[in-house]
Design an enzyme around this catalytic site. Structure first.
Site, mmCIF file in Angstrom:
data_model
loop_
_atom_site.group_PDB
_atom_site.id
_atom_site.type_symbol
_atom_site.label_atom_id
_atom_site.label_comp_id
_atom_site.label_asym_id
_atom_site.label_seq_id
_atom_site.Cartn_x
_atom_site.Cartn_y
_atom_site.Cartn_z
ATOM 1 C CB SER A 1 39.224 35.290 38.374
ATOM 2 O OG SER A 1 38.341 36.250 37.819
ATOM 3 C CD GLU A 2 42.428 39.473 38.448
ATOM 4 O OE1 GLU A 2 42.859 40.202 39.385
ATOM 5 O OE2 GLU A 2 43.140 38.759 37.740
ATOM 6 C CB THR A 3 39.241 41.635 44.648
ATOM 7 O OG1 THR A 3 38.502 40.460 44.992
ATOM 8 C CG2 THR A 3 38.684 42.816 45.435
#
Length: 261
Positions: free
Chosen positions: A46-48
């Site tokens: 969902s996030e980096t």
């Protein structure tokens, strides 16, 4: 070029819980925005979070990318980034400052876990929205708008039972929909962001920057606990102080690796 990568489960004290985020320190490298997006897409989380160095050992640049786009604020990836700073990059410091698109964010090590100091967003009541109702499959008791649409439902059971139409929710002009309800002396939530290729986010710190002021006022409490009812689950302890929200959480390292470009 080789880059270090850490995958961290945030807002949990156990592996396979909370919300996973990738953290990539770019202390000796500068990459184009296109390359940052390629890495985030390849990670498919969902996030980096990407960290860049500054002249101060306790200050870092921080940017967040979903597989589809850069975002202005991400709580769980900030917590994951702070974990990497405290565990690997600067184990000698107790507080880290992140320069971000949402301003300066501060994370401090405490006995209750890491504390993030974020700007509060007070959502405002808006008229019913057919896309939200059709997308969630129910009519909210009340609909509000912060940087997300926030749908207040009748109870926690209704939040748990949601099975959204994600194609319908993609039509909204906001980041997505946060469904929430009171439970006990706190609140529950689920977060749906299909426009960002994240149909349901496991635990969403940024959403609590809207939920904490909302429920703090309605429950008449400055400290409220939010339980996010995703399949992985997570708990966010929130304290509201004027125009700031303090979010407390823990994190666990899942893996360390190397990206080769």
């Amino acid at each position: 070029m080789q880059l270090s990568l850490y995958q961290v489960d945030a807002f949990t004290d156990r592996t396979f819980g909370g919300n996973p985020a990738a953290v990539v320190p770019l202390l000796d490298h500068t990459l184009s925005d296109d390359m940052l997006q390629y890495i985030a897409e390849e990670n498919n989380l969902s996030e980096t979070a990407f960290l860049s160095s500054t002249r101060s050992p306790s200050v870092f640049g921080l940017r967040w990318f979903t597989p589809a786009a850069e975002v202005d604020l991400c709580g769980h990836a900030t917590l994951a980034a702070a974990f990497v700073v405290f565990s690997h990059l600067r184990p000698d410091i107790e507080q880290v400052h992140f320069n971000t698109r949402s301003g300066s964010l501060i994370v401090t090590r405490t006995s209750s876990g890491m504390m993030m100091d974020f700007p509060a967003t007070e959502p405002q009541s808006i008229a019913p929205n057919a896309v939200v109702s059709h997308g969630l499959g129910c009519d909210p008791v009340e609909l509000l708008r912060g940087f997300d649409h926030i749908a207040i439902l009748e109870n926690a059971a209704q939040v748990r039972a949601l099975s959204p139409d994600f194609n319908e929710l993609k039509k909204l002009d906001s980041r997505g929909v946060v469904a929430t309800a009171v439970e006990g002396d706190g609140f529950v939530s689920r977060c749906f962001f299909p426009k960002l290729n994240v149909n349901e986010d496991p635990v969403t710190g940024s959403a609590h920057c809207q939920l904490a002021p909302l429920w703090s006022k309605r429950l008449n409490k400055t400290r409220v606990i939010g339980e996010q009812l995703s399949s992985r689950g997570g708990r966010v302890i929130c304290e509201v102080e004027q125009d700031r929200v303090k979010l407390f959480g823990q994190a666990v390292e899942y893996l360390r690796g190397t990206i080769t470009i």
